[in-house]
Motif scaffolding. Structure first.
Motif, PDB file in Angstrom:
ATOM      1  N   CYS A   1      54.575  46.038  52.111  1.00  9.08           N
ATOM      2  CA  CYS A   1      55.858  46.268  51.451  1.00  9.08           C
ATOM      3  C   CYS A   1      56.296  47.721  51.636  1.00  9.08           C
TER       4      CYS A   1
ATOM      5  N   ALA B   1      57.101  49.857  49.417  1.00 10.41           N
ATOM      6  CA  ALA B   1      56.495  50.793  48.468  1.00 10.41           C
ATOM      7  C   ALA B   1      55.165  51.325  49.028  1.00 10.41           C
TER       8      ALA B   1
ATOM      9  N   SER C   1      58.811  49.996  41.867  1.00 11.45           N
ATOM     10  CA  SER C   1      58.040  48.837  42.330  1.00 11.45           C
ATOM     11  C   SER C   1      58.804  47.562  41.996  1.00 11.45           C
ATOM     12  N   CYS C   2      58.238  46.425  42.407  1.00 11.71           N
ATOM     13  CA  CYS C   2      58.866  45.146  42.069  1.00 11.71           C
ATOM     14  C   CYS C   2      59.049  45.030  40.554  1.00 11.71           C
TER      15      CYS C   2
ATOM     16  N   CYS D   1      49.564  47.924  42.724  1.00 12.14           N
ATOM     17  CA  CYS D   1      50.455  48.450  43.771  1.00 12.14           C
ATOM     18  C   CYS D   1      49.911  49.755  44.351  1.00 12.14           C
TER      19      CYS D   1
ATOM     20  N   GLY E   1      59.400  46.636  46.045  1.00 13.36           N
ATOM     21  CA  GLY E   1      58.850  45.871  47.165  1.00 13.36           C
ATOM     22  C   GLY E   1      59.689  44.676  47.584  1.00 13.36           C
TER      23      GLY E   1
END
Ligand code: SF4
Length: 487
Positions: free
Chosen positions: A52, A54, A142-143, A77, A174
């Motif tokens: 991803c 990130a 982040s997500c 993450c 992400g």
């Protein structure tokens, strides 16, 4: 393109560059569709996990020394942080530099997804300054922070009033982009909008954007020969050094994917010319690229003298090794820039490109033009070889290798070359971005290929003892059978 450096956010590669991660076709079709603007994403009905943006930010911004990165995310993450910081520390040690960059996380949990974690983020920013005194704090999203709609910019703006250093948001949720290389742009957007200062004076140097600067000494000597200094970024740089990149003569790069945002952004904002020629891999790439640099910085005569001198040393040797490589069939799996540039080097060395799988593809770069290396390859390739775009989908690669049965697999990401070897295909893991840079390394690469295909006992022994998870049924499928046109 018009960059917006006032905003903390920026367009993803899909939005800005028409980037895709799903396609099956050929090099000529890809180049033509890219030119015409007709290239479309093809969805998959099945997909393995990938990387991803990130993670890409984490790996790239931490090249800068003595800064802090706060990952506003669940702890998972930040899983790559430990090996990344270890690698950056080793890169600094190679140059006898100290590396004090730290990676922290806010460890978002279930409760935070309901009640928010702004207070925790603010506290982490203040605590990071108190403990580490970094030159800047980068806060990555982040997500999870994106899905709960955390107002990261406001939290950062408030906390920034209490610390005497830049606190910079990097928006890299992400889910935002399927193309992890969007993470490079996220880093560059943060750097260009918050760190780089207007030029005070013109310097006699070029910005050289790369990953791990392994060819640093050779490149410094090369630019010395034309009377120009070199500033490598971001590996082993400081924030203060980066703030002066607007004073460069030009921006150059080892990789078109890596530098599109920074190079074009710096050109648009501060008038620093960005060298948009094909990248310096192999002989043609190197000469085209270096001549363009010579033209832009007014050093054409010096560049020609360098090329003449180096050609006399290396071209006869390259020609000699080529005789032993002629006709070898190669499958390549790499990022979008390297995949098609190393394919050009493979053809230069008289080998055949059997198939290219590229982890993504940008229909155009930030100057609005299609990637020059793909246009160049499509125009000069002796055959219209097949291409797919797949974000490191190993099960597709295994099907391709089984179908095309190459003499060699070249991969730039370690997670793919091991699968080729398990299938009995000799493979070279091209982690070093300079492996085919210029004359000397093109010669060295040719020797590496020769070594690799001469002794095949490793992959023969390994593949004979391994049972792969793929069935005969999967190997019988057409490699594009799981693609469907995106709605
Ligand atoms: S940001 Fe999203 S995609 Fe990236 S590691 Fe975290 S959860 Fe996974």
């Amino acid at each position: 393109m018009a960059f917006d450096f006032e905003s903390t956010t920026f367009g993803t590669r899909e939005e800005r560059l028409g980037s895709i991660v799903g396609y099956v076709g050929s090099i000529k079709d890809l180049a033509e569709q890219s030119r015409c603007g007709t290239l479309r994403e093809r969805g998959r009905c099945f997909s393995q996990s990938s990387s991803c943006d990130a993670g890409c930010v984490l790996g790239y911004i931490t090249h800068i020394r003595d800064v802090a990165l706060i990952n506003h995310a669940p702890s998972g993450c930040a899983a790559p942080a430990s090996p990344i910081v270890t690698a950056q520390t080793q890169l600094a040690e190679k140059r006898s530099l100290s590396y004090n960059t730290v990676v922290l996380g806010t460890d978002l949990n279930e409760s935070d997804t309901i009640f928010g974690a702004g207070a925790g983020l603010r506290q982490t920013i203040l605590e990071t300054w108190e403990r580490y005194k970094p030159a800047a704090i980068f806060v990555t999203t982040s997500c999870v922070s994106g899905i709960i709609g955390e107002d990261v910019d406001s939290v950062i703006a408030e906390a920034a009033e209490e610390v005497p250093i830049p606190v910079v948001p990097i928006h890299c949720e992400g889910f935002k982009s399927k193309v992890w290389a969007t993470g490079f742009d996220a880093c560059d957007h943060a750097i260009l909008s918050r760190i780089v200062k207007p030029p005070q004076q013109k310097g006699n140097f070029v910005n050289f954007k790369n990953f791990n600067e392994s060819a640093r000494e050779d490149i410094i000597d090369m630019f010395d020969a034309i009377g120009v200094d070199t500033f490598f970024l971001y590996s082993n740089t400081t924030l203060e050094e980066i703030s002066h990149i607007s004073e460069a003569l030009a921006t150059v790069s080892i990789c078109g994917t890596l530098c599109s945002y920074l190079g074009n952004g710096l050109e648009e904002k501060y008038g620093v010319p960005y060298i948009k020629a094909i990248n310096p891999l192999g002989v043609t790439g190197f000469e085209t690229w270096f001549r363009e640099i010579g033209r832009v910085v007014g050093k054409e005569k010096e560049v020609e003298a360098y090329i003449t001198r180096e050609r006399a040393i290396y071209i006869p040797q390259i020609e000699e090794v080529k005789k032993k490589l002629k006709g070898l069939r190669v499958v390549l799996g790499m990022g979008s820039s390297f995949a098609f540039q190393v394919a050009r080097v493979v053809q230069e060395l008289d080998m055949e490109v059997a198939y290219v799988t590229s982890w993504h593809y940008d229909s155009r770069y930030d100057d609005g033009n299609p990637p020059p290396h793909v246009q160049h390859l499509a125009a000069h390739t002796p055959v219209d070889f097949p291409v797919n775009i797949a974000d490191q989908q190993n099960f597709e690669l295994m099907n391709i290798l089984n179908t095309y049965k190459p003499d060699l697999y070249l991969g730039r990401h370690g997670g793919t070359s091991v699968w080729a070897i398990k299938q009995g295909v000799p493979a070279i893991f091209m982690a070093d971005e300079y492996m085919t840079f210029g004359y000397k390394r093109t010669l060295s690469f040719a020797h590496t290929v020769l070594d690799r295909i001469t002794n095949r006992s490793f992959e023969n022994n390994l593949s004979a003892r391994i049972r792969l998870p793929y069935t005969k049924w999967w190997y019988q499928q057409e490699s594009d059978s799981l693609y469907k046109e995106a709605e």
